[in-house]
Design an enzyme around this catalytic site. Sequence first.
Site, PDB file in Angstrom:
ATOM      1  CG  HIS A  68     -25.651-112.944 -35.269  1.00 44.45           C
ATOM      2  ND1 HIS A  68     -25.818-112.048 -36.280  1.00 44.45           N
ATOM      3  CD2 HIS A  68     -26.851-113.039 -34.671  1.00 44.45           C
ATOM      4  CE1 HIS A  68     -27.076-111.618 -36.279  1.00 44.45           C
ATOM      5  NE2 HIS A  68     -27.719-112.217 -35.322  1.00 44.45           N
ATOM      6  CD  GLU A 115     -29.646-115.845 -33.142  1.00 45.63           C
ATOM      7  OE1 GLU A 115     -29.284-116.731 -33.921  1.00 45.63           O
ATOM      8  OE2 GLU A 115     -29.952-114.698 -33.521  1.00 45.63           O
ATOM      9  CG  HIS A 119     -31.692-118.942 -36.618  1.00 42.65           C
ATOM     10  ND1 HIS A 119     -31.911-118.717 -37.960  1.00 42.65           N
ATOM     11  CD2 HIS A 119     -31.518-117.709 -36.068  1.00 42.65           C
ATOM     12  CE1 HIS A 119     -31.849-117.413 -38.202  1.00 42.65           C
ATOM     13  NE2 HIS A 119     -31.611-116.780 -37.074  1.00 42.65           N
TER      14      HIS A 119
END
Length: 252
Positions: A68, A115, A119
Amino acid sequence: MKPMTQYCFIVWCFWFAISHGSAPSKFVHSSSHFHDWKKFYFVYHWPVTVCKMSENECSNPPMYWTIHGLWTDKAEDCNKTWHFNVTEIKDLLVDMRQYWPDVLHENRTKFWKHEWDKHGTCAATLESLNSQKKYFSKALELYEKLDLNSYLVKLGIKPGNTYYQLGSIKEALTSVYNVTPKIQCLSPEQGEEVQTIGQIKFCFTKDFILRNCTESKVDSYFAHGNMIFGTEELSICNDTLTNYPSHVQLSK
Ligand SMILES: *[C@@H]1O[C@H](CO)[C@@H](O)[C@H](O)[C@H]1NC(C)=O
Ligand SMILES: *[C@@H]1O[C@H](CO)[C@@H](O)[C@H](O)[C@H]1NC(C)=O
Ligand SMILES: *[C@@H]1O[C@H](CO)[C@@H](O)[C@H](O)[C@H]1NC(C)=O
Ligand SMILES: *[C@@H]1O[C@H](CO)[C@@H](O)[C@H](O)[C@H]1NC(C)=O
Ligand SMILES: *[C@@H]1O[C@H](CO)[C@@H](O)[C@H](O)[C@H]1NC(C)=O
């Protein structure tokens, strides 16, 4: 208690309740300024459960745990001007497609972009991760190193119709890794009796050494939301029987 102490105690409680109770919303507003993160989460998800949570059709979810993301705690969207560029990771695409697929959407690039934006731009404050290639390579490296899929099979934990006690999954994983991962589940849906395993999160230090995940409000707040997959529906599993499904439509 003397009146004065009592008074202080009440004031302290009040302050504590305010400051701690409102922490999540405070972080929402200031998340882009709050880059003082301490650890990484390496997050696996189980594609069948991801499909189960989605309205999208998933014809053939992979039957192995996929990535993930590689997340920093306490920080999100750290650099909005550092745009994702798939060309920079072109050497990784074969592995990316296999181990970091978007099981719900045709356009996988969006998932990787998401992502990175959310992040990767925070992780990139470390020199070891200060490019897209370094960030995505590191995640692939951790995936290979943790080797969760092989260990689960070796531990006899396999998807199918058998339910597992959450505690025994946890103990088994702890015996292998010497740290306790966070395991997240989907609550029983209508007509179901048990929770469904969805994500397994391993915690790492900034030097990429496995560490125990410690619980806190801040952790659990940042541990959740992810709009692409709607994984805000997942929560820390209860210590009960757990479904590890091999089919999306198991109960319907
Ligand atoms: C944000 O990313 C841009 C593009 O890579 C870079 O030039 C800039 O220094 C970064 N800003 C911060 C605060 O790291
Ligand atoms: C994307 O990355 C490639 C390779 O580093 C570079 O040549 C290209 O200019 C970049 N594209 C953009 C829009 O920054
Ligand atoms: C996939 O998503 C990326 C990122 O949002 C976008 O740049 C690209 O054009 C999309 N590709 C297709 C085929 O739609
Ligand atoms: C994680 O916690 C467990 C139980 O408290 C402990 O036995 C183990 O040594 C810890 N692992 C690390 C790497 O600190
Ligand atoms: C765990 O139990 C609580 C209380 O019964 C429930 O509200 C919650 O949805 C359960 N969580 C999961 C993942 O099933």
